[in-house]
Write an enzyme that holds these catalytic residues in place. Sequence first.
Site, PDB file in Angstrom:
ATOM      1  N   GLU A 158      14.689 -11.752  64.838  1.00 55.24           N
ATOM      2  CA  GLU A 158      14.002 -11.574  63.554  1.00 55.24           C
ATOM      3  C   GLU A 158      14.717 -10.676  62.555  1.00 55.24           C
ATOM      4  OE1 GLU A 158      12.901 -10.299  66.577  1.00 55.24           O
ATOM      5  OE2 GLU A 158      12.037  -8.302  66.311  1.00 55.24           O
ATOM      6  N   ASN A 159      16.054 -10.571  62.566  1.00 56.18           N
ATOM      7  CA  ASN A 159      16.776  -9.730  61.598  1.00 56.18           C
ATOM      8  C   ASN A 159      16.206  -9.935  60.196  1.00 56.18           C
ATOM      9  OD1 ASN A 159      18.814  -9.374  63.750  1.00 56.18           O
ATOM     10  ND2 ASN A 159      19.236 -11.518  63.270  1.00 56.18           N
ATOM     11  N   HIS A 206       7.405 -11.855  62.484  1.00 50.77           N
ATOM     12  CA  HIS A 206       7.980 -10.532  62.711  1.00 50.77           C
ATOM     13  C   HIS A 206       8.284  -9.813  61.393  1.00 50.77           C
ATOM     14  CE1 HIS A 206       8.510  -9.653  66.908  1.00 50.77           C
ATOM     15  NE2 HIS A 206       9.285 -10.690  67.191  1.00 50.77           N
ATOM     16  N   GLU A 261       9.424 -15.780  64.687  1.00 53.15           N
ATOM     17  CA  GLU A 261      10.409 -14.925  64.023  1.00 53.15           C
ATOM     18  C   GLU A 261       9.964 -14.598  62.599  1.00 53.15           C
ATOM     19  OE1 GLU A 261      12.359 -13.670  66.049  1.00 53.15           O
ATOM     20  OE2 GLU A 261      12.059 -15.180  67.610  1.00 53.15           O
ATOM     21  N   GLY A 270      15.866 -16.604  72.549  1.00 52.60           N
ATOM     22  CA  GLY A 270      15.471 -17.744  71.724  1.00 52.60           C
ATOM     23  C   GLY A 270      15.896 -17.566  70.279  1.00 52.60           C
ATOM     24  N   ALA A 271      15.585 -16.394  69.722  1.00 52.29           N
ATOM     25  CA  ALA A 271      15.905 -16.147  68.324  1.00 52.29           C
ATOM     26  C   ALA A 271      15.673 -14.678  68.012  1.00 52.29           C
ATOM     27  CB  ALA A 271      15.030 -17.002  67.419  1.00 52.29           C
TER      28      ALA A 271
HETATM   29  N1  PHE Z   1      13.099  -9.966  69.249  1.00 57.31           N
HETATM   30  C1  PHE Z   1      13.351 -11.326  69.636  1.00 57.31           C
HETATM   31  C2  PHE Z   1      12.014 -12.045  69.538  1.00 57.31           C
HETATM   32  O1  PHE Z   1      11.200 -11.978  70.377  1.00 57.31           O
HETATM   33  C3  PHE Z   1      13.890 -11.504  71.006  1.00 57.31           C
HETATM   34  C4  PHE Z   1      15.227 -10.913  71.218  1.00 57.31           C
HETATM   35  C5  PHE Z   1      15.351  -9.752  71.940  1.00 57.31           C
HETATM   36  C6  PHE Z   1      16.340 -11.522  70.726  1.00 57.31           C
HETATM   37  C7  PHE Z   1      16.576  -9.179  72.156  1.00 57.31           C
HETATM   38  C8  PHE Z   1      17.572 -10.987  70.951  1.00 57.31           C
HETATM   39  C9  PHE Z   1      17.701  -9.805  71.662  1.00 57.31           C
HETATM   40  O2  PHE Z   1      11.694 -12.611  68.582  1.00 57.31           O
HETATM   41 ZN    ZN Z   2       9.542 -11.492  69.065  1.00 57.49          ZN
END
Ligand code: PHE
Ligand code: ZN
Length: 869
Positions: A273-274, A310, A307, A270-271
Amino acid sequence: MKKSQKVPAHEVRRADYKVPAFLVDQTELDFDIYDKTTTVRSRLHLRRNPASKGKNAPLILNGEEQKLLRVVVNGIELSKQNYALTEKTLTIEGVPDEAILEIESTNVPAKNTALSGLYAAGPMLCTQCESQGFRRITYFPDRPDVLSQFHVTIHADQKKYPTLLSNGNLLKKGKEKNGRHYAVWQDPHRKPCYLFALVAGKMDRAASSFTTKSGRKVLLEIYVEPGRKSETGFAMTAIKKAMKWDEETFGLEYDLDRFMIVAVSYFNYGAMENKGLNIFNDSCVLGRSDTVTDADIAFFERVVGHEYFHNYTGDRVTCRDWFQLSLKEGLTVFREQEFCGAMNGAALERIRTVSKLRSFQFPEDAGAMAHPIRPDSYEEIDNFYTSTVYDKGAEVTRMIQTLVGTKGFRKGMKLYLKRHDGQAATCDDFVAAQAEANEIDLDHFMLWYSQAGTPVLDVTSSYNARKKEYTLIVKQKTAPTAGQKSKKPLYMPLSVGLLDAKGKDMKGTFVIDLSLAEDQLTFLNVEAKPVPSLLRDFSAPVRVNYDYTDDELLLLMAHDTDPFNRWDAGQKLFSKFVLSGEKIPAALIDGLRVILHSPKLEAGTKAQMLALPGEADLGLQLLASGQLIDPIKLYQARQRVIVAIAEGLQDELWETYKTIEKRLSEKASDGQARGQRSLKNLCLFYLNKIVPEDVTPLAVAMVSSSKNMTDKNTGLDLLIANEAPMKAKMLASFAKTYSKTPAIMDDWLAAQAAARQPDVLKTVKKLMKHSAFTLKNPNRVSALLGMFAGNPFGFHAADGSGYLFIAEQIIKLNKINPHSAARITKPFLRWRDFEPKRQKKMKAALKLIQNDAKLSPHIREIVSKALKA
Ligand code: PHE
Ligand code: ZN
């Protein structure tokens, strides 16, 4: 020996965790982007980890899918004899305790169809590094407990890539020769490499700002493919709401001067959180009021919130290793749910959450890859981004809040964030902070992190009229799950209320702590025999069995003060009549009629209360009663109840439909309007089962002349469901109108793949050749193949054709995008739940996949675990 057995499974185990031998205090990256290849030059400031035991341990870097050009240690280039290079690692012996390591390598983004690492997403170049994509960009200790400060320079052709983005602050930018330019970004916050991001390309930009509670002005930017700026409004509003909510609720203020979102059209999840630069699947953020559905609008707010949240739970405090994934995901889903509840209504949100949990997480927790929210081992970590880690993880977090109270939970959060800021933490750290801040013992509670499976509470009651005492006996047990035979009783809160015969709440809500195989509790001064309202607000992720009479459930459905349990009483009644085949009693119809007419209930809640449990949830209940699933029979049993309700409420359904239709504007899309639209359209769904000839003209009008996308889609669904003669023509003209809008075409694909009709496979095969479809884009794959894989008439067709078809697609997709392929492999994990003929056919399809020589670890893990005895 079969080919597929040659490669031994590579299992990573939680118990094997070791701290890294080297730390990377600073990471300088230089990206030189050209059409064919990108050259990456890194400069890593390495330091031997004082906490590591292996004092002479070599430096081992991860690296895949790239060409290594140069390795330089402290200014001296190493010859090939001085390092060991394999397909997955670069090992260097004798690195000094402090060193500057320089590496040069190249990769080819345009060929990266796995969408992990640096890849071409339509006209843009972008990265996806969680969980192990960074190693496809450069050689690095790709593990979340190596935190580093990133300094990133990007060079590219100015015309082709006018926008160059990375995390943090833009330090400088300028021109270079040959029509090229550069940008330098620095992220002041240390982070693991999975939070690194880079985007380059031609983009449009929407900008706004948010002033934080301490008065800092944060620049908000949303970057999109050229021409899509008008689709950023919903997301921009959502960012501001999320920022405000996190300040007000948890006291958390954004910590950079700039917050960026980039929407890309190729993305596996979906997205992401960089830090400071979230990257989104465009299907989760972009849309104009004339292109989005009501569900989209709510979903955008949810994902943008998720996101954003996060930033603290994930970025500022990250995970020590990938087994701790639920530390950030469970907690962040919980925060997202609290946010959406605050925005749109807590009960509505709770009901949505639990029905999703029952449809996805409960089946997963009973299947061949059942795992605790903190797994003990994995072969491919991508396969563990699951509903268990996310949604059950959120329920476990919520139980802590229920046990310590909202205030206490926030105190615990504060301690957790303070104690672990800038660190890579574990689930134990989080629970320890909550326990300490609230001075309670959560040791027993930790079992939720290691024990898989959905606990079942068997509840019985007795009333002593003479003593006026009411006693509940709660027995808990958890069935064995894959690889975990014996289960222990868990510690959990059980929220209970008591209703009198008239439905009056006698005592409010009690939160009872359960911790034993059998717990017993007695209420004093109970004037008359009550009806228990058990597991209010779904206080624990369990199933409850209590031998309610229909009348008791009707009483709860009509009167419980706990809105969740009002809904759930209805769900229990629906389930009962679907599974028993008994005639639907008039009293149930009457109860639903009262709900439909109730002036106190919001339309959205009414729609939830009138909707039956999903097929997946019902299937599990059937299994619990000791039967195997015939998906088509189950579908028909569910339809029978839907038809009975439609017949019983025909007049009221029409009346409700007409009243809403008259006053609801096509343009209205706030929470209330969305609720009303969902009720109106639910009425049409019911009516379509009994008087399709009356609904068809309305559906045709919805598709052809409504300006509201929710109504248009509903119209299509209705026409598909009743196989109206107009269907083909309407589908074709819809496709013509929206051929340039992939997100809308996805709904169009999905609607057809969801058709509960015997010829659905033929339709799907044809749609695979449609220009709106490509196996290369995960959104298209989910819309068409993912939807088909949940269709009893498609995937579960009695002749096995659906299983074979999906197996063939998995084999094709395995080579293109293993992650996308894995998602459509998972439905096979449940083959044991189906009647013997289907079992055999599903197993045969699994073997067919297993015999493919070049299976990715993703698919191999799922298939071998599915077939394991
Ligand atoms: N960490 C992201 C989320 O849950 C999901 C994700 C995992 C995106 C792996 C890309 C790769 O917000
Ligand atoms: Zn997440």
